[in-house]
Each structure stands twice: as C-alpha cells, then as structure tokens.
Design a protein around this motif. Structure first.
Motif, PDB file in Angstrom:
ATOM      1  N   VAL A 196       8.399  -8.596  14.571  1.00 32.13           N
ATOM      2  CA  VAL A 196       7.078  -9.209  14.663  1.00 32.13           C
ATOM      3  C   VAL A 196       6.045  -8.150  14.303  1.00 32.13           C
ATOM      4  CG1 VAL A 196       5.413 -10.400  16.113  1.00 32.13           C
ATOM      5  CG2 VAL A 196       7.866 -10.734  16.514  1.00 32.13           C
ATOM      6  N   ILE A 197       5.236  -8.422  13.282  1.00 26.72           N
ATOM      7  CA  ILE A 197       4.149  -7.517  12.926  1.00 26.72           C
ATOM      8  C   ILE A 197       2.874  -7.979  13.629  1.00 26.72           C
ATOM      9  CG2 ILE A 197       2.766  -6.534  11.064  1.00 26.72           C
ATOM     10  CD1 ILE A 197       5.071  -7.027   9.170  1.00 26.72           C
ATOM     11  N   HIS A 198       2.312  -7.105  14.445  1.00 29.56           N
ATOM     12  CA  HIS A 198       1.083  -7.420  15.193  1.00 29.56           C
ATOM     13  C   HIS A 198      -0.116  -6.765  14.502  1.00 29.56           C
ATOM     14  CE1 HIS A 198       3.294  -8.913  18.796  1.00 29.56           C
ATOM     15  NE2 HIS A 198       4.200  -8.049  18.382  1.00 29.56           N
ATOM     16  N   THR A 199      -1.209  -7.508  14.417  1.00 31.34           N
ATOM     17  CA  THR A 199      -2.441  -7.005  13.802  1.00 31.34           C
ATOM     18  C   THR A 199      -3.619  -7.277  14.752  1.00 31.34           C
ATOM     19  OG1 THR A 199      -2.675  -9.125  12.634  1.00 31.34           O
ATOM     20  CG2 THR A 199      -1.605  -7.315  11.441  1.00 31.34           C
ATOM     21  N   PRO A 200      -3.738  -6.486  15.819  1.00 31.74           N
ATOM     22  CA  PRO A 200      -4.776  -6.781  16.822  1.00 31.74           C
ATOM     23  C   PRO A 200      -6.205  -6.688  16.309  1.00 31.74           C
ATOM     24  CG  PRO A 200      -3.656  -4.696  17.284  1.00 31.74           C
ATOM     25  CD  PRO A 200      -2.891  -5.353  16.202  1.00 31.74           C
ATOM     26  N   LEU A 201      -6.399  -6.066  15.153  1.00 24.59           N
ATOM     27  CA  LEU A 201      -7.760  -5.919  14.616  1.00 24.59           C
ATOM     28  C   LEU A 201      -8.055  -6.886  13.473  1.00 24.59           C
ATOM     29  CD1 LEU A 201      -7.991  -2.001  14.397  1.00 24.59           C
ATOM     30  CD2 LEU A 201      -8.263  -3.490  16.400  1.00 24.59           C
ATOM     31  N   MET A 202      -7.114  -7.757  13.156  1.00 22.54           N
ATOM     32  CA  MET A 202      -7.219  -8.570  11.937  1.00 22.54           C
ATOM     33  C   MET A 202      -8.540  -9.317  11.830  1.00 22.54           C
ATOM     34  SD  MET A 202      -6.049  -9.525   9.054  1.00 22.54           S
ATOM     35  CE  MET A 202      -4.342  -8.978   9.017  1.00 22.54           C
ATOM     36  N   TRP A 203      -9.011  -9.895  12.919  1.00 19.00           N
ATOM     37  CA  TRP A 203     -10.229 -10.709  12.854  1.00 19.00           C
ATOM     38  C   TRP A 203     -11.404 -10.033  13.560  1.00 19.00           C
ATOM     39  CZ3 TRP A 203      -9.072 -13.537   9.089  1.00 19.00           C
ATOM     40  CH2 TRP A 203      -7.790 -14.077   8.950  1.00 19.00           C
ATOM     41  N   LEU A 204     -11.337  -8.702  13.688  1.00 19.03           N
ATOM     42  CA  LEU A 204     -12.425  -7.940  14.298  1.00 19.03           C
ATOM     43  C   LEU A 204     -13.163  -7.138  13.235  1.00 19.03           C
ATOM     44  CD1 LEU A 204     -10.675  -6.425  17.477  1.00 19.03           C
ATOM     45  CD2 LEU A 204     -11.714  -8.689  17.199  1.00 19.03           C
ATOM     46  N   ASP A 205     -14.491  -7.116  13.318  1.00 22.46           N
ATOM     47  CA  ASP A 205     -15.229  -6.185  12.479  1.00 22.46           C
ATOM     48  C   ASP A 205     -15.304  -4.850  13.216  1.00 22.46           C
ATOM     49  OD1 ASP A 205     -17.247  -6.442  14.417  1.00 22.46           O
ATOM     50  OD2 ASP A 205     -18.461  -7.783  13.189  1.00 22.46           O
ATOM     51  N   LYS A 206     -15.974  -3.864  12.628  1.00 20.97           N
ATOM     52  CA  LYS A 206     -15.976  -2.522  13.231  1.00 20.97           C
ATOM     53  C   LYS A 206     -16.685  -2.510  14.586  1.00 20.97           C
ATOM     54  CE  LYS A 206     -13.595   0.508  10.982  1.00 20.97           C
ATOM     55  NZ  LYS A 206     -12.624  -0.489  10.492  1.00 20.97           N
ATOM     56  N   GLU A 207     -17.726  -3.317  14.731  1.00 24.08           N
ATOM     57  CA  GLU A 207     -18.394  -3.387  16.029  1.00 24.08           C
ATOM     58  C   GLU A 207     -17.427  -3.892  17.094  1.00 24.08           C
ATOM     59  OE1 GLU A 207     -22.077  -5.747  18.290  1.00 24.08           O
ATOM     60  OE2 GLU A 207     -21.833  -5.933  16.102  1.00 24.08           O
ATOM     61  N   GLU A 208     -16.670  -4.918  16.761  1.00 24.02           N
ATOM     62  CA  GLU A 208     -15.714  -5.491  17.711  1.00 24.02           C
ATOM     63  C   GLU A 208     -14.531  -4.563  17.958  1.00 24.02           C
ATOM     64  OE1 GLU A 208     -16.408 -10.234  16.739  1.00 24.02           O
ATOM     65  OE2 GLU A 208     -15.302  -8.985  15.311  1.00 24.02           O
ATOM     66  N   THR A 209     -14.191  -3.745  16.959  1.00 27.16           N
ATOM     67  CA  THR A 209     -13.119  -2.763  17.158  1.00 27.16           C
ATOM     68  C   THR A 209     -13.551  -1.703  18.163  1.00 27.16           C
ATOM     69  OG1 THR A 209     -12.293  -3.127  14.913  1.00 27.16           O
ATOM     70  CG2 THR A 209     -11.621  -1.094  15.998  1.00 27.16           C
ATOM     71  N   TRP A 210     -14.804  -1.265  18.080  1.00 24.69           N
ATOM     72  CA  TRP A 210     -15.335  -0.338  19.081  1.00 24.69           C
ATOM     73  C   TRP A 210     -15.359  -1.002  20.458  1.00 24.69           C
ATOM     74  CZ3 TRP A 210     -15.353   4.577  18.451  1.00 24.69           C
ATOM     75  CH2 TRP A 210     -15.594   5.155  17.201  1.00 24.69           C
ATOM     76  N   LYS A 211     -15.674  -2.265  20.486  1.00 20.64           N
ATOM     77  CA  LYS A 211     -15.683  -3.002  21.758  1.00 20.64           C
ATOM     78  C   LYS A 211     -14.283  -3.012  22.376  1.00 20.64           C
ATOM     79  CE  LYS A 211     -16.992  -7.526  23.711  1.00 20.64           C
ATOM     80  NZ  LYS A 211     -15.707  -7.963  24.273  1.00 20.64           N
ATOM     81  N   LEU A 212     -13.263  -3.238  21.555  1.00 24.25           N
ATOM     82  CA  LEU A 212     -11.892  -3.229  22.050  1.00 24.25           C
ATOM     83  C   LEU A 212     -11.526  -1.856  22.602  1.00 24.25           C
ATOM     84  CD1 LEU A 212      -9.102  -4.474  22.454  1.00 24.25           C
ATOM     85  CD2 LEU A 212      -8.587  -3.922  20.059  1.00 24.25           C
ATOM     86  N   ALA A 213     -11.920  -0.804  21.896  1.00 24.17           N
ATOM     87  CA  ALA A 213     -11.650   0.554  22.387  1.00 24.17           C
ATOM     88  C   ALA A 213     -12.316   0.779  23.736  1.00 24.17           C
ATOM     89  CB  ALA A 213     -12.139   1.583  21.369  1.00 24.17           C
ATOM     90  N   ASP A 214     -13.521   0.265  23.882  1.00 22.93           N
ATOM     91  CA  ASP A 214     -14.238   0.400  25.154  1.00 22.93           C
ATOM     92  C   ASP A 214     -13.528  -0.372  26.264  1.00 22.93           C
ATOM     93  OD1 ASP A 214     -16.224   1.356  26.806  1.00 22.93           O
ATOM     94  OD2 ASP A 214     -17.768  -0.045  26.124  1.00 22.93           O
ATOM     95  N   GLU A 215     -13.058  -1.567  25.948  1.00 27.86           N
ATOM     96  CA  GLU A 215     -12.319  -2.366  26.935  1.00 27.86           C
ATOM     97  C   GLU A 215     -11.017  -1.691  27.348  1.00 27.86           C
ATOM     98  OE1 GLU A 215     -13.930  -6.757  25.407  1.00 27.86           O
ATOM     99  OE2 GLU A 215     -11.948  -6.022  24.809  1.00 27.86           O
ATOM    100  N   LEU A 216     -10.472  -0.889  26.441  1.00 26.56           N
ATOM    101  CA  LEU A 216      -9.249  -0.135  26.749  1.00 26.56           C
ATOM    102  C   LEU A 216      -9.559   1.213  27.401  1.00 26.56           C
ATOM    103  CD1 LEU A 216      -7.371  -0.825  23.375  1.00 26.56           C
ATOM    104  CD2 LEU A 216      -6.719  -1.723  25.628  1.00 26.56           C
TER     105      LEU A 216
END
Length: 222
Positions: free
Chosen positions: A155-175
């Motif tokens: 299974v290939i996972h792409t957790p950032l596929m539908w995130l722009d860079k702002e949302e990618t930073w948000k994910l990093a913050d949530e982590l």
C-alpha cells in the motif's frame, strides 16, 4: 490495525518527507526510511537525511541510484542547468524524469526484503509544481503495477497528496514537530538547511506556506 504493521518512508530529509516520517511514526508499529543517492546537485540532503534518521532512531537505508543521474538531465542532476520555474507550458528545469517511478519501485523491493507492507511518499498534487510523477493517478497506477509485478499487496500512502504547503505545515504542527521540520530539514535546491536560500522555487513555496500558516495561527490566538 496499522499500528501492528511496518512501513518504509521514501526519505530525502526535506520538509515533506520528514513530515511524512513523523506521520508514519504515529501511524505504524515500525518504520524504516530509504534515501536515494543519484548524485543529486544538493548532496547535503543525504547527510541531512542520515542525521534526522539517527536523531529519530529509525533504520536508514541508502541506495545507490547513480544510473538515474546518467539518464535524466535536470537542474537537480547537472550543475550547468539553471534552476528556474517552467514558463509557457515548459517543464520545470528541476523535474527529474522517472525519479518517483524508480524510487518507489526500488522502495517496494526493499520493503519486500524487510517485511514491510506499507510505503510512504511525500508527493502532493496540490503543490506538485508541475511534476507529473507527483499526481494521485500516477501513484495509484504504480501501486497496482508494483503489486502485480511482485505478487504482493503493498500500500502506497500519500498523506500530503491533497495538502498545500500551508496545510503541510499545519500537519507538522499537529504532530508537534513544526519547529523541528523548520530547523532540521533541507528543501532548498541550493542545499541550505532550514529556511534555505529564500530564492529558489522550493524555498519560495515552503516560505509562502509557512508564512500563511503562522499568520492563520496568529489570528486564532488573538
């Protein structure tokens, strides 16, 4: 269920793959990372990836992919090709033909050897910068092809596929790793760790996303 399984992260030491690494550590029981040495222009990313893997305490595989450099002229594989945005429908000078196709295929072979069912890559169609091998359709197609070719159920996972860079930073913050990702990763095409050179296309994309995210958080806190 994923908490009982093992994953391989395709890992460059950049913002996206490092965010994916921390996502994987929260998602899977066991995680390993694989970095590819294709004699890339910014070789610092290999040392950066090694350092992060050591700090996070995950097994790090480094695979020799110099043949890709021979086959694929790009601003990331040739010092005499300028780094620039694509214009008038032209492909970006930093596109390395076949890179994700080859990386994920070899990651699958490695995954089969270490008994990992899952592979994670930080590609994004939202901020894919015109790279055709970052599209969701390509990843889904390749996933089917790899499974058929090896008779396995990866299974290939792409957790950032539908995130722009702002949302990618948000994910990093949530982590809880926003500062770590900002200070320790290498996204810059000129090989500058952290906030980078500020001028290359990768740095501009990363900076714009970070500024938008920090501004949105400031508004929330106020």
């Amino acid at each position: 269920m994923l908490k009982d399984e093992k994953a391989i992260v395709v890992f460059s030491g950049g913002q996206d793959s490092t965010t994916c690494l921390f996502w994987a550590l929260k998602t899977f029981k066991e995680v390993e990372v694989v970095t590819f040495n294709y004699n890339q222009r910014h070789k610092n990313e290999i040392e950066c990836a090694k350092a992060i893997a050591q700090e996070v305490n995950v097994r790090h595989h480094l695979l020799d992919m110099h043949l890709l450099n021979q086959l694929a002229p790009s601003a990331l594989t040739r010092n005499d090709i300028d780094i620039k945005d694509g214009g008038d429908g032209e492909q970006l000078s930093t596109f390395v033909p076949g890179r994700n196709l080859i990386f994920l295929s070899f990651a699958a072979v490695l995954a089969s050897q270490v008994n990992a069912k899952h592979m994670i890559t930080g590609v994004s169609e939202t901020d894919f910068s015109g790279y055709p091998d970052c599209r969701d359709a390509f990843i889904k197609s390749l996933n089917v092809t790899i499974n058929l070719s090896m008779d396995q159920e990866f299974v290939i996972h792409t957790p950032l596929m539908w995130l722009d860079k702002e949302e990618t930073w948000k994910l990093a913050d949530e982590l809880d790793v926003l500062d770590y990702v900002r200070e320790k990763t290498l996204t810059c095409y000129e090989g500058v760790i952290g906030d980078g050179c500020g001028e290359c296309p990768a740095c501009k994309l990363r900076k714009n996303g970070l500024e938008k995210y920090l501004a949105s958080q400031k508004g929330v806190k106020e």
